[in-house]
Motif scaffolding. Structure first.
Motif, mmCIF file in Angstrom:
data_model
loop_
_atom_site.group_PDB
_atom_site.id
_atom_site.type_symbol
_atom_site.label_atom_id
_atom_site.label_comp_id
_atom_site.label_asym_id
_atom_site.label_seq_id
_atom_site.Cartn_x
_atom_site.Cartn_y
_atom_site.Cartn_z
ATOM 1 N N ILE A 202 66.854 84.108 64.088
ATOM 2 C CA ILE A 202 67.568 83.871 65.340
ATOM 3 C C ILE A 202 66.806 82.902 66.254
ATOM 4 C CG2 ILE A 202 68.522 84.933 67.419
ATOM 5 C CD1 ILE A 202 70.119 85.380 64.820
ATOM 6 N N PRO A 203 65.492 83.055 66.443
ATOM 7 C CA PRO A 203 64.785 82.062 67.269
ATOM 8 C C PRO A 203 64.866 80.645 66.691
ATOM 9 C CG PRO A 203 63.460 84.039 67.001
ATOM 10 C CD PRO A 203 64.609 84.172 66.054
ATOM 11 N N LEU A 204 64.784 80.525 65.350
ATOM 12 C CA LEU A 204 64.867 79.202 64.715
ATOM 13 C C LEU A 204 66.219 78.545 64.937
ATOM 14 C CD1 LEU A 204 63.252 79.557 61.165
ATOM 15 C CD2 LEU A 204 62.360 78.294 63.119
ATOM 16 N N LEU A 205 67.276 79.357 64.915
ATOM 17 C CA LEU A 205 68.634 78.833 64.943
ATOM 18 C C LEU A 205 69.201 78.671 66.355
ATOM 19 C CD1 LEU A 205 70.064 80.990 62.011
ATOM 20 C CD2 LEU A 205 69.273 78.621 61.895
ATOM 21 N N THR A 206 68.540 79.223 67.339
ATOM 22 C CA THR A 206 69.076 79.159 68.696
ATOM 23 C C THR A 206 68.182 78.421 69.674
ATOM 24 O OG1 THR A 206 68.105 81.331 69.205
ATOM 25 C CG2 THR A 206 70.390 81.299 68.415
ATOM 26 N N THR A 207 66.975 78.043 69.233
ATOM 27 C CA THR A 207 66.055 77.317 70.112
ATOM 28 C C THR A 207 65.365 76.217 69.309
ATOM 29 O OG1 THR A 207 64.070 78.652 69.652
ATOM 30 C CG2 THR A 207 65.610 79.504 71.308
ATOM 31 N N ASP A 208 64.497 75.489 69.973
ATOM 32 C CA ASP A 208 63.657 74.480 69.314
ATOM 33 C C ASP A 208 62.224 74.978 69.166
ATOM 34 O OD1 ASP A 208 65.526 72.366 68.896
ATOM 35 O OD2 ASP A 208 65.505 71.980 71.045
ATOM 36 N N CYS A 209 62.058 76.291 69.062
ATOM 37 C CA CYS A 209 60.720 76.870 68.982
ATOM 38 C C CYS A 209 60.018 76.431 67.704
ATOM 39 C CB CYS A 209 60.802 78.391 69.040
ATOM 40 S SG CYS A 209 61.570 79.135 67.576
ATOM 41 N N ALA A 210 58.695 76.517 67.733
ATOM 42 C CA ALA A 210 57.913 76.198 66.540
ATOM 43 C C ALA A 210 58.178 77.238 65.459
ATOM 44 C CB ALA A 210 56.435 76.176 66.889
ATOM 45 N N VAL A 211 57.965 76.852 64.207
ATOM 46 C CA VAL A 211 58.198 77.760 63.080
ATOM 47 C C VAL A 211 57.074 78.780 63.028
ATOM 48 C CG1 VAL A 211 58.532 77.938 60.600
ATOM 49 C CG2 VAL A 211 59.338 75.907 61.820
ATOM 50 N N GLU A 212 57.428 80.036 63.235
ATOM 51 C CA GLU A 212 56.439 81.103 63.203
ATOM 52 C C GLU A 212 55.993 81.346 61.771
ATOM 53 O OE1 GLU A 212 56.160 85.898 64.184
ATOM 54 O OE2 GLU A 212 57.790 84.691 65.024
ATOM 55 N N PRO A 213 54.667 81.353 61.508
ATOM 56 C CA PRO A 213 54.208 81.535 60.124
ATOM 57 C C PRO A 213 54.464 82.944 59.636
ATOM 58 C CG PRO A 213 52.355 81.536 61.631
ATOM 59 C CD PRO A 213 53.563 81.167 62.450
ATOM 60 N N GLY A 214 54.558 83.086 58.306
ATOM 61 C CA GLY A 214 54.700 84.400 57.696
ATOM 62 C C GLY A 214 53.335 84.901 57.266
ATOM 63 N N SER A 215 53.311 85.666 56.167
ATOM 64 C CA SER A 215 52.052 86.175 55.643
ATOM 65 C C SER A 215 51.329 85.095 54.853
ATOM 66 C CB SER A 215 52.318 87.391 54.741
ATOM 67 O OG SER A 215 53.082 88.356 55.415
ATOM 68 N N THR A 216 50.095 85.362 54.521
ATOM 69 C CA THR A 216 49.343 84.462 53.642
ATOM 70 C C THR A 216 49.684 84.817 52.204
ATOM 71 O OG1 THR A 216 47.549 84.365 55.234
ATOM 72 C CG2 THR A 216 47.043 83.673 52.978
ATOM 73 N N PRO A 217 49.987 83.826 51.344
ATOM 74 C CA PRO A 217 50.317 84.145 49.957
ATOM 75 C C PRO A 217 49.175 84.871 49.279
ATOM 76 C CG PRO A 217 49.924 81.795 50.236
ATOM 77 C CD PRO A 217 49.990 82.380 51.617
ATOM 78 N N GLY A 218 49.522 85.763 48.356
ATOM 79 C CA GLY A 218 48.527 86.607 47.715
ATOM 80 C C GLY A 218 47.442 85.836 46.987
#
Length: 292
Positions: A202-218
């Motif tokens: 929802i934040p990605l699709l409704t604003t111009d916010c930066a891409v929040e990172p996910g987890s670190t790959p295993g």
């Protein structure tokens, strides 16, 4: 300016063997945030595993989705267009956009493209479509527990980017994000069906916010693992050609043996007839041919 477009469109594309129940839930979340957002769901119909294995059916589905995407992008002059695709839908959207990027007459570009559980190759050539002119931002959601994509590696032209990410140059406009989820974990997390979409999409699709990172790959793939991944598609293709050709080869050998047995019986009969007529040399020659 008065004639500048102001309307926002979000397009969703479902995956294989589903009609995308999550699409309606995502629409509800978007509408709760901004009632003015237009949400369109591309439905290319039920797509079976058998159809997915056979590449020509995939190409036909891509053509259908490409036509529907053109209709959406050209429906009006949108101020912003975002696309969310899951599983096989990522293949259809990425390949359709790749062709549309080389065409004139497409009115709207894509602001944000969200891919989840992608079946694309990690080496997909995004440089053909990314950039200010067509697709400005790509976010690839990777499920580190995605067993479906691992199993799908036996299928020709099926990739695993939705598990290990895309290779190439990464930036704030092109990012892999890793999460400890399975193939459909984006729609059901910790018992809450909308929590992932609500937090990350929802934040990605409704604003111009930066891409929040996910987890670190295993783990980091490198060395021989990278070599295997790079060679996976031709290896799978060779394996399937072998499996498809094997029955033809076995059938050909069986036919050849039947023909040889019939010829052997014919020569043996002639050798026996020559023996009865005391033509010893001819009989030996025919008998030898029958044995061979």
């Amino acid at each position: 300016m008065a004639n500048e477009p102001t309307e926002h469109l979000v397009v969703t594309v479902h995956g294989i063997r589903t009609f995308g129940e999550w699409q309606a839930r995502l629409e509800g979340l978007l509408k709760a945030r901004d009632r003015s957002i237009h949400v369109s769901h591309i439905d290319y119909g039920w797509f079976s595993v058998v159809a997915y294995v056979l590449a020509p059916f995939r190409w036909l589905a891509r053509r259908r989705v490409q036509r529907l995407l053109v209709e959406q992008l050209n429906d009006r002059r949108w101020a912003r267009v975002d696309i969310v695709a899951h599983s096989f839908g990522t293949y259809l959207v990425a390949n359709a956009l790749s062709r549309l990027a080389r065409r004139e007459g497409v009115k709207s570009s894509v602001h944000t493209l969200v891919l989840a559980g992608s079946v694309l190759s990690p080496w997909f050539r995004w440089q053909r479509i990314t950039g200010p002119r067509f697709v400005q931002r790509v976010v690839n959601e990777c499920g580190m527990r995605d067993a479906v994509l691992a199993f799908g590696q036996v299928i020709p032209f099926s990739g695993i980017a939705g598990r290990i990410g895309f290779r190439g140059v990464h930036s704030t406009e092109f990012r892999n994000r890793y999460f400890p989820v399975g193939h459909s974990g984006y729609f059901l997390t910790s018992g809450r069906s909308n929590s992932f979409m609500e937090q990350y999409w929802i934040p990605l699709l409704t604003t111009d916010c930066a891409v929040e990172p996910g987890s670190t790959p295993g783990r980091t793939l490198k060395g021989w693992e990278t070599l295997v991944l790079r060679s996976l598609d031709p290896v799978k293709l060779a394996l399937w050609l072998f499996l498809l050709g094997l029955p033809m080869y076995i059938g050909g050998v069986a036919v050849e043996r039947v023909v040889a047995a019939a010829e052997s019986r014919r020569l043996a009969a002639q050798a026996n007839e020559a023996l009865l007529q005391t033509q010893m040399a001819l009989s030996v020659r025919l008998a030898t041919g029958a044995v061979q």
